[in-house]
Scaffold this motif. Structure first.
Motif, PDB file in Angstrom:
ATOM      1  N   ARG A   1      52.573   5.841  24.253  1.00 54.50           N
ATOM      2  CA  ARG A   1      52.576   7.302  24.272  1.00 54.50           C
ATOM      3  C   ARG A   1      52.266   7.873  22.897  1.00 54.50           C
ATOM      4  NH1 ARG A   1      57.648   9.479  27.979  1.00 54.50           N
ATOM      5  NH2 ARG A   1      56.899   8.705  29.995  1.00 54.50           N
ATOM      6  N   SER A   2      52.797   7.237  21.856  1.00 59.90           N
ATOM      7  CA  SER A   2      52.497   7.682  20.489  1.00 59.90           C
ATOM      8  C   SER A   2      51.015   7.533  20.174  1.00 59.90           C
ATOM      9  CB  SER A   2      53.335   6.872  19.484  1.00 59.90           C
ATOM     10  OG  SER A   2      54.708   7.080  19.697  1.00 59.90           O
TER      11      SER A   2
ATOM     12  N   TYR B   1      49.165  10.285  21.909  1.00 61.45           N
ATOM     13  CA  TYR B   1      49.397  11.528  21.165  1.00 61.45           C
ATOM     14  C   TYR B   1      48.486  11.612  19.940  1.00 61.45           C
ATOM     15  CZ  TYR B   1      51.843  15.007  18.324  1.00 61.45           C
ATOM     16  OH  TYR B   1      52.152  16.088  17.545  1.00 61.45           O
ATOM     17  N   GLU B   2      48.401  10.516  19.184  1.00 59.00           N
ATOM     18  CA  GLU B   2      47.539  10.494  18.002  1.00 59.00           C
ATOM     19  C   GLU B   2      46.074  10.666  18.390  1.00 59.00           C
ATOM     20  OE1 GLU B   2      48.389  10.402  14.875  1.00 59.00           O
ATOM     21  OE2 GLU B   2      50.544  10.269  15.267  1.00 59.00           O
TER      22      GLU B   2
ATOM     23  N   LYS C   1      47.680  20.912  13.034  1.00 56.55           N
ATOM     24  CA  LYS C   1      48.363  19.670  13.384  1.00 56.55           C
ATOM     25  C   LYS C   1      49.069  19.117  12.159  1.00 56.55           C
ATOM     26  CE  LYS C   1      44.288  16.711  12.748  1.00 56.55           C
ATOM     27  NZ  LYS C   1      43.337  15.784  13.399  1.00 56.55           N
TER      28      LYS C   1
END
Length: 312
Positions: A283-284, A287-288, A299
């Motif tokens: 998930r990270s 996101y990135e 951001k």
């Protein structure tokens, strides 16, 4: 050299005066040649906040829609320059200037680069970067930049010190022109540092549309949802793969299609606990990936916070 139909003149700026007996050779300034009167007239340029120095190996572009020329980079007394000027032909003065384009996020110092202008899209393209340190050490790379005139913004499109199979090798002193109607660049010849070139290339840029960006972002998000569904609800994940995830595919992106086809293997994975442990990390990563679609102003900083801590 450029030609202004409004002023009915050829406009020349820069170059070395070869016939001079001075040493080193002096540089030429700006001249108008009024072709109806067959007369050369030297022009004293009304300066802005940065002095417009004479030079060689610079870019000199003409915008017929507002009678402006754009002057940047080049070399004076063997010193490469990185300044940028907007010159009004009719008023004979510099209307905007910056001493160093790198401050505005522009390209590194270079000379003999080649540039084109699209007056309809209000864009300047710069291809090729040749830098020289001392008399022998030199560097050439396939640097490609675009300058958005109205936004006063530089964007790097590509930068390589070597070339692939389907692209030209790094060079300088080449010919580089733009077909403004069909939006195609043409590149011919130049100097690769070790040899003179005689090749010919064409280049067309395709701008990514907003709809395509949204579609790519949806693919990453729905792909992650499918991976998590495939752990506990394999039949539901299969239906989601065929319906929701499939509709975000770009049928012309072979890499994405290959990735999509490989997703079915997760339906047969029996190590459920191991898959769940990966979700936070994945998930990270998603996101990135999504952050790349957003400008840096909205951001989080890319720098590592630990690097900002100074030891006492």
């Amino acid at each position: 050299m450029q030609i202004s139909n409004e002023e009915k003149a050829l406009i020349v700026f820069g170059g070395k005066i070869i016939s001079s007996n001075e040493s080193p050779l002096p540089y030429s300034g700006m001249y108008y040649y009024y072709y109806e009167d067959h007369q050369w007239v030297p022009i004293t340029v009304e300066q802005h906040n940065v002095e417009l120095m004479p030079r060689v190996g610079h870019s000199f572009l003409y915008d017929p829609r507002d009678e402006h020329v754009y002057i940047f980079s080049g070399q004076n007394a063997n010193e490469p320059m990185s300044d940028f000027f907007v010159y009004n032909i009719l008023k004979k003065k510099v209307t905007w200037a910056i001493a160093d384009v790198r401050v505005e996020g522009g390209p590194e110092i270079s000379f003999t680069q080649r540039s084109t202008i699209d007056p309809f899209r209000r864009e300047i393209f710069v291809f090729g970067m040749h830098t020289k340190k001392g008399k022998r050490e030199a560097s050439t790379e396939n640097s490609f930049w675009v300058y958005f005139i109205d936004k006063k913004k530089w964007v790097e499109l590509a930068s390589r010190k070597s070339s692939g199979v389907d692209e030209p090798c790094p060079r300088f002193a080449h010919q580089f022109v733009l077909d403004t109607k069909n939006k195609i660049h043409y590149l011919f010849g130049g100097n690769a540092g070790t040899e003179r070139l005689n090749d010919f290339w064409s280049l067309r840029f395709y701008k990514v549309q907003k709809e395509d960006v949204i579609k790519q972002a949806l693919y990453f998000i729905r792909k992650q949802k499918f991976l998590e569904m495939s752990v506990d609800d394999k039949f539901g994940a299969l239906r989601y793969l065929q319906a929701c995830l499939a509709e975000t595919l770009d049928q012309y992106d072979e890499e994405q299609l290959k990735d999509f086809r490989s997703l079915t293997s997760h339906l047969f994975n029996t190590s459920m606990d191991a898959e769940r442990n990966k979700f936070i990390k994945i998930r990270s990563t998603v996101y990135e990936t999504l952050l790349k679609f957003f400008p840096s102003s909205i951001k989080q900083p890319e720098e590592n916070l630990l690097d900002l801590i100074t030891e006492k």
